[in-house]
Write a protein that holds these residues in place. Sequence first.
Motif, PDB file in Angstrom:
ATOM      1  N   VAL A  90      64.113  35.530  67.145  1.00 24.69           N
ATOM      2  CA  VAL A  90      64.162  34.609  66.002  1.00 24.69           C
ATOM      3  C   VAL A  90      63.600  33.258  66.418  1.00 24.69           C
ATOM      4  CG1 VAL A  90      65.647  33.410  64.356  1.00 24.69           C
ATOM      5  CG2 VAL A  90      66.147  35.774  64.988  1.00 24.69           C
ATOM      6  N   LEU A  91      62.702  32.717  65.596  1.00 22.55           N
ATOM      7  CA  LEU A  91      62.106  31.405  65.842  1.00 22.55           C
ATOM      8  C   LEU A  91      62.537  30.444  64.748  1.00 22.55           C
ATOM      9  CD1 LEU A  91      59.658  33.782  66.300  1.00 22.55           C
ATOM     10  CD2 LEU A  91      58.648  31.805  67.434  1.00 22.55           C
ATOM     11  N   CYS A 101      68.523  29.762  67.739  1.00 17.41           N
ATOM     12  CA  CYS A 101      67.355  30.653  67.717  1.00 17.41           C
ATOM     13  C   CYS A 101      66.953  31.042  69.137  1.00 17.41           C
ATOM     14  CB  CYS A 101      66.176  29.982  67.019  1.00 17.41           C
ATOM     15  SG  CYS A 101      66.420  29.756  65.242  1.00 17.41           S
ATOM     16  N   ASP A 102      66.323  32.188  69.271  1.00 20.45           N
ATOM     17  CA  ASP A 102      65.861  32.636  70.587  1.00 20.45           C
ATOM     18  C   ASP A 102      64.767  31.703  71.111  1.00 20.45           C
ATOM     19  OD1 ASP A 102      67.397  35.190  70.736  1.00 20.45           O
ATOM     20  OD2 ASP A 102      66.226  35.632  68.944  1.00 20.45           O
ATOM     21  N   ILE A 103      63.905  31.241  70.203  1.00 18.46           N
ATOM     22  CA  ILE A 103      62.887  30.256  70.564  1.00 18.46           C
ATOM     23  C   ILE A 103      63.005  29.100  69.580  1.00 18.46           C
ATOM     24  CG2 ILE A 103      60.412  29.764  70.688  1.00 18.46           C
ATOM     25  CD1 ILE A 103      59.947  32.562  71.669  1.00 18.46           C
ATOM     26  N   GLN A 104      63.338  27.915  70.101  1.00 17.77           N
ATOM     27  CA  GLN A 104      63.548  26.744  69.253  1.00 17.77           C
ATOM     28  C   GLN A 104      62.250  25.966  69.095  1.00 17.77           C
ATOM     29  OE1 GLN A 104      66.383  23.885  70.708  1.00 17.77           O
ATOM     30  NE2 GLN A 104      66.628  22.890  68.725  1.00 17.77           N
ATOM     31  N   LEU A 105      61.949  25.587  67.843  1.00 18.61           N
ATOM     32  CA  LEU A 105      60.762  24.786  67.532  1.00 18.61           C
ATOM     33  C   LEU A 105      61.226  23.408  67.076  1.00 18.61           C
ATOM     34  CD1 LEU A 105      58.742  27.442  65.472  1.00 18.61           C
ATOM     35  CD2 LEU A 105      58.578  26.962  67.916  1.00 18.61           C
ATOM     36  N   THR A 106      60.832  22.388  67.806  1.00 18.79           N
ATOM     37  CA  THR A 106      61.233  21.023  67.450  1.00 18.79           C
ATOM     38  C   THR A 106      60.232  20.454  66.460  1.00 18.79           C
ATOM     39  OG1 THR A 106      60.056  20.210  69.394  1.00 18.79           O
ATOM     40  CG2 THR A 106      62.416  20.627  69.628  1.00 18.79           C
TER      41      THR A 106
END
Length: 257
Positions: free
Chosen positions: A184-185, A191-196
Amino acid sequence: MVLRAIEHKIEALFEGIFGRAFRTNVAPVELARKLAKEMDDHRTISVSRVYVPNEYTVYLSPDDREQFETYESNLKAELQEYLADHARREQYALLSSPQVQIETDADLDVGEFGIATRMVQPDKDRGDVDIPEEQLERGATMVYKPRTPVPTQAVSPADLGMEQELVTLSFDGARHEVKAPRIVLGRSRDCDIQLTDANVSRRHAELRQEGASYWIVDLGSTNGVEVNGKRVKRAKLRAGDRITMGSTEITFDSERH
């Protein structure tokens, strides 16, 4: 056997090499077999013949319907051919060639599907007393749920004589290796991959492995998902594809080593 040959054709066209073993979506060959079962279960015995429904409506979840979008007409043709051959083999009588319709049912989960049958008389003036009355309404919908997978011992690609696949997502100068079948993004720390990125939703999208392929799926984000500049709800990914979420561009890559 004709039916088995058609099953192989359906598998080859729509499932891919590892589809039946790993995918969680509805498998076309499973649709074919359950349609044949519905034909068997809705037989009507007349004076000298055994009649079966000639109209079949398949209900799919929105995600499952979307996966068939580019070849739905081909899929319907193959399913109709499968039913026709099944009827010939069992010596069933049909009022017309089998017709398969596909519709979306938002109440179904991924992997679930429903089938409703109907016997329709195409020739209203036909005076054959042996013909059963047509059904004005579809029968009750039979819902099929995916079987619970049987636990198995994990096997490495090396054990199968396969090269190991390295899948990565690259953005903002960093490269993230994908080691799980679902990632999950989004903006949330969970989330597994965090988007700032302020334009990214808390749970924006999911990267899913389905068989030998990877798909990006929009999780109902505010600003949507694009792949190579095209807005998508769900898309199959290939090495080098560019995924855009908010103001962030992510490069999907896959290589064997």
